[in-house]
Design a protein around this motif. Structure first.
Motif, PDB file in Angstrom:
ATOM      1  N   GLN A   6      90.085  75.459  45.868  1.00 53.59           N
ATOM      2  CA  GLN A   6      89.571  75.766  44.591  1.00 53.59           C
ATOM      3  C   GLN A   6      89.986  77.072  43.824  1.00 53.59           C
ATOM      4  O   GLN A   6      90.069  78.127  44.484  1.00 53.59           O
ATOM      5  CB  GLN A   6      88.047  75.735  44.649  1.00 53.59           C
ATOM      6  N   VAL A   7      90.144  76.981  42.617  1.00 54.71           N
ATOM      7  CA  VAL A   7      90.731  77.910  41.669  1.00 54.71           C
ATOM      8  C   VAL A   7      89.615  78.004  40.676  1.00 54.71           C
ATOM      9  O   VAL A   7      89.150  77.308  40.146  1.00 54.71           O
ATOM     10  CB  VAL A   7      92.116  77.900  41.303  1.00 54.71           C
ATOM     11  N   PRO A   8      89.703  79.459  39.889  1.00 54.21           N
ATOM     12  CA  PRO A   8      88.634  79.874  38.878  1.00 54.21           C
ATOM     13  C   PRO A   8      89.216  78.934  37.759  1.00 54.21           C
ATOM     14  O   PRO A   8      89.677  79.711  36.844  1.00 54.21           O
ATOM     15  CB  PRO A   8      88.511  81.100  38.729  1.00 54.21           C
ATOM     16  N   ALA A   9      88.887  77.514  37.514  1.00 54.11           N
ATOM     17  CA  ALA A   9      89.121  76.908  36.183  1.00 54.11           C
ATOM     18  C   ALA A   9      88.393  75.634  36.017  1.00 54.11           C
ATOM     19  O   ALA A   9      87.714  75.325  37.146  1.00 54.11           O
ATOM     20  CB  ALA A   9      90.661  76.545  36.242  1.00 54.11           C
ATOM     21  N   GLU A  10      88.326  75.091  34.917  1.00 59.00           N
ATOM     22  CA  GLU A  10      87.465  73.974  34.520  1.00 59.00           C
ATOM     23  C   GLU A  10      88.343  72.866  35.310  1.00 59.00           C
ATOM     24  O   GLU A  10      89.568  72.614  35.080  1.00 59.00           O
ATOM     25  CB  GLU A  10      87.106  73.713  33.163  1.00 59.00           C
ATOM     26  N   TYR A  11      87.689  71.835  35.936  1.00 60.59           N
ATOM     27  CA  TYR A  11      88.460  70.950  36.680  1.00 60.59           C
ATOM     28  C   TYR A  11      87.894  69.540  35.800  1.00 60.59           C
ATOM     29  O   TYR A  11      87.019  69.481  35.248  1.00 60.59           O
ATOM     30  CB  TYR A  11      87.797  70.599  38.005  1.00 60.59           C
ATOM     31  N   PHE A  12      89.107  68.540  36.060  1.00 65.47           N
ATOM     32  CA  PHE A  12      89.171  67.341  35.044  1.00 65.47           C
ATOM     33  C   PHE A  12      89.461  66.037  36.303  1.00 65.47           C
ATOM     34  O   PHE A  12      90.133  66.341  36.986  1.00 65.47           O
ATOM     35  CB  PHE A  12      90.052  67.456  34.044  1.00 65.47           C
ATOM     36  N   LEU A  13      88.804  65.229  36.024  1.00 62.87           N
ATOM     37  CA  LEU A  13      89.083  63.805  36.548  1.00 62.87           C
ATOM     38  C   LEU A  13      89.741  62.870  35.717  1.00 62.87           C
ATOM     39  O   LEU A  13      89.256  62.712  34.543  1.00 62.87           O
ATOM     40  CB  LEU A  13      87.887  63.316  37.288  1.00 62.87           C
ATOM     41  N   LEU A  14      90.974  62.559  35.956  1.00 63.83           N
ATOM     42  CA  LEU A  14      91.982  61.774  35.388  1.00 63.83           C
ATOM     43  C   LEU A  14      92.180  60.352  36.063  1.00 63.83           C
ATOM     44  O   LEU A  14      92.114  60.461  37.018  1.00 63.83           O
ATOM     45  CB  LEU A  14      93.284  62.149  34.707  1.00 63.83           C
ATOM     46  N   THR A  15      91.982  59.459  35.141  1.00 66.16           N
ATOM     47  CA  THR A  15      92.108  57.972  35.947  1.00 66.16           C
ATOM     48  C   THR A  15      93.051  57.367  35.125  1.00 66.16           C
ATOM     49  O   THR A  15      93.018  56.826  34.000  1.00 66.16           O
ATOM     50  CB  THR A  15      90.626  57.106  35.636  1.00 66.16           C
ATOM     51  N   PHE A  16      94.243  56.856  35.730  1.00 66.79           N
ATOM     52  CA  PHE A  16      95.216  56.045  35.432  1.00 66.79           C
ATOM     53  C   PHE A  16      95.091  54.432  35.857  1.00 66.79           C
ATOM     54  O   PHE A  16      95.428  54.475  37.196  1.00 66.79           O
ATOM     55  CB  PHE A  16      96.725  56.699  35.829  1.00 66.79           C
ATOM     56  N   THR A  17      95.004  53.704  34.986  1.00 62.89           N
ATOM     57  CA  THR A  17      94.707  52.237  35.350  1.00 62.89           C
ATOM     58  C   THR A  17      95.996  51.446  35.181  1.00 62.89           C
ATOM     59  O   THR A  17      96.625  51.291  34.191  1.00 62.89           O
ATOM     60  CB  THR A  17      93.416  51.697  34.661  1.00 62.89           C
ATOM     61  N   LEU A  18      96.361  50.620  36.221  1.00 59.27           N
ATOM     62  CA  LEU A  18      97.349  49.710  36.318  1.00 59.27           C
ATOM     63  C   LEU A  18      96.792  48.285  35.191  1.00 59.27           C
ATOM     64  O   LEU A  18      95.755  47.905  35.423  1.00 59.27           O
ATOM     65  CB  LEU A  18      97.677  49.096  37.405  1.00 59.27           C
ATOM     66  N   PRO A  19      97.592  48.006  34.231  1.00 63.82           N
ATOM     67  CA  PRO A  19      96.984  46.717  33.403  1.00 63.82           C
ATOM     68  C   PRO A  19      97.032  45.657  34.447  1.00 63.82           C
ATOM     69  O   PRO A  19      97.929  45.300  35.470  1.00 63.82           O
ATOM     70  CB  PRO A  19      98.280  46.746  32.531  1.00 63.82           C
ATOM     71  N   ASN A  20      96.266  44.805  33.888  1.00 61.66           N
ATOM     72  CA  ASN A  20      96.091  43.349  34.290  1.00 61.66           C
ATOM     73  C   ASN A  20      97.062  42.630  34.659  1.00 61.66           C
ATOM     74  O   ASN A  20      97.544  41.970  35.856  1.00 61.66           O
ATOM     75  CB  ASN A  20      95.164  42.550  33.982  1.00 61.66           C
ATOM     76  N   GLU A  21      97.960  42.518  33.695  1.00 60.83           N
ATOM     77  CA  GLU A  21      99.539  41.834  33.744  1.00 60.83           C
ATOM     78  C   GLU A  21     100.340  42.233  34.747  1.00 60.83           C
ATOM     79  O   GLU A  21     101.425  41.555  35.189  1.00 60.83           O
ATOM     80  CB  GLU A  21      99.928  41.931  32.277  1.00 60.83           C
TER      81      GLU A  21
END
Length: 364
Positions: free
Chosen positions: A86-101
């Motif tokens: 861990q580092v001193p910064a704000e963390y983000f959760l990113l979610t990359f979704t594969l399209p249904n097709e």
């Protein structure tokens, strides 16, 4: 609590008859392992008390990463390794979704598509970090591939946890991103812009891999971005499904009349819901999320890569971060206690055949 091994025992024959043409070797291996996990058919360990010297047989776990019984220790170790970075910064959760097709292609080419999905997610945030006016440097991220929705349907997506920070290797600077104004905090990158770049990178990568794209796929893809503070809880969430399969046995609430019912939390309403399926279909719902043998679901990139341990430690020293504070709230793995005196027991012998128990009882 209803054990997954008992459900396999009940519906295995019907399941194999119905889905034999769809099963991969990895599915069959997982089915066989989980069927005997910690049952009377599994090998046993011999534990001995350090105080009263009483002995006891303990069934072995199967050790399969898709088994809800197993890998608790491995999950804990993974979480500890991430928290130590861990580092001193704000963390983000990113979610990359594969399209249904594109999911049919992903199912047919799992090893290739899953790898491209992870790598293109990382390449996208890496490019955004380098081009961001406040960051202008190298990013770091933790990625975890999930193939299931909360309902356990096939839904490949990548979760990426990253600090809003970057390292400038040329100027040897550590930069963090702040809100652009006092009314806009918790902002990393525009999710629509991320989706456009991710789409382009993944489609190009699929083509370069020699795979045929479907005739139709959407113009707009989905990428979600949200702030998760220090990142602790996001890592706990990812670690929950890292080694222990896609369902906890406590969420299997009924098995009767050829049907299995499990509960889940709706991602939109946050309400508890249930889903009931025929037993064979339920097993297929579980097993289709077994990954190809040797495929790494979790990966670290950039300055959070395992090769950057010295760099992370230097940053923590210079920025006054104590990584042990993040580990303080973790619960330690419970030890094996003696049933006679309550003392600590240690394993003295492993991988003993199940017949050892019957032999010990007959000679005792």
């Amino acid at each position: 609590m209803i054990l997954l091994s008992s459900i396999i025992e009940t519906f295995e024959t019907e399941f194999l008859e119905r889905y034999q043409d769809s099963l991969l070797p990895s599915h069959r291996q997982a089915l066989a392992a989980m069927k005997h996990c910690r049952t009377s058919h599994s090998p046993v360990m011999l534990a001995q008390c350090d105080d009263c010297e009483s002995q006891r047989f303990v069934p072995h776990s199967c050790g399969h990463r898709s088994c809800p019984h197993c890998q608790q220790h491995e999950s804990q170790q993974w979480l500890e390794r991430q928290l130590q970075k861990q580092v001193p910064a704000e963390y983000f959760l990113l979610t990359f979704t594969l399209p249904n097709e594109l999911r049919a292609l992903a199912w047919q080419q799992q090893r290739t598509l899953y790898d491209l999905l992870i790598r293109c997610s990382w390449e996208t945030v890496k490019a955004f970090t380098q081009n961001d006016p406040q960051l202008q440097g190298n990013a770091g991220a933790i990625t975890v591939l999930h193939t299931h929705s909360r309902r356990l349907d096939y839904h490949p997506h990548v979760h990426l946890v990253m600090p809003a920070a970057a390292i400038d290797p040329n100027k040897r600077l550590w930069r963090t991103k702040k809100g652009q104004d006092r009314h806009r905090t918790g902002y990393l990158f525009n999710h629509q812009a991320l989706a456009i770049v991710f789409r382009g990178k993944l489609l190009e990568a699929i083509t370069l891999a020699g795979l045929a794209l479907p005739d139709r796929y959407p113009q707009k893809w989905v990428v979600d971005v949200k702030s998760v503070g220090r990142g602790d809880q996001a890592l706990v969430y990812l670690g929950r499904y890292l080694y222990k399969g896609v369902i906890q046995e406590k969420d299997i609430i009924a098995c009767r009349d050829g049907q299995v019912t499990f509960r889940y939390r709706d991602s939109k309403t946050r309400q508890r819901r249930t889903r009931t399926l025929p037993g064979a279909q339920f097993l297929w719902l579980i097993l289709r999320h077994v990954l190809p043998k040797g495929f790494r679901r979790a990966r670290n990139f950039g300055f959070l890569h395992p090769n950057s341990k010295r760099l992370i430690r230097l940053l923590q020293v210079l920025l006054g971060v104590n990584p042990n504070q993040a580990l303080a709230w973790l619960r330690k793995r419970p030890g094996l206690k003696c049933r006679c005196c309550g003392g600590d027991m240690r394993i003295v012998k492993t991988q003993m055949p199940p017949s050892s128990i019957r032999l010990a009882m007959s000679t005792g």
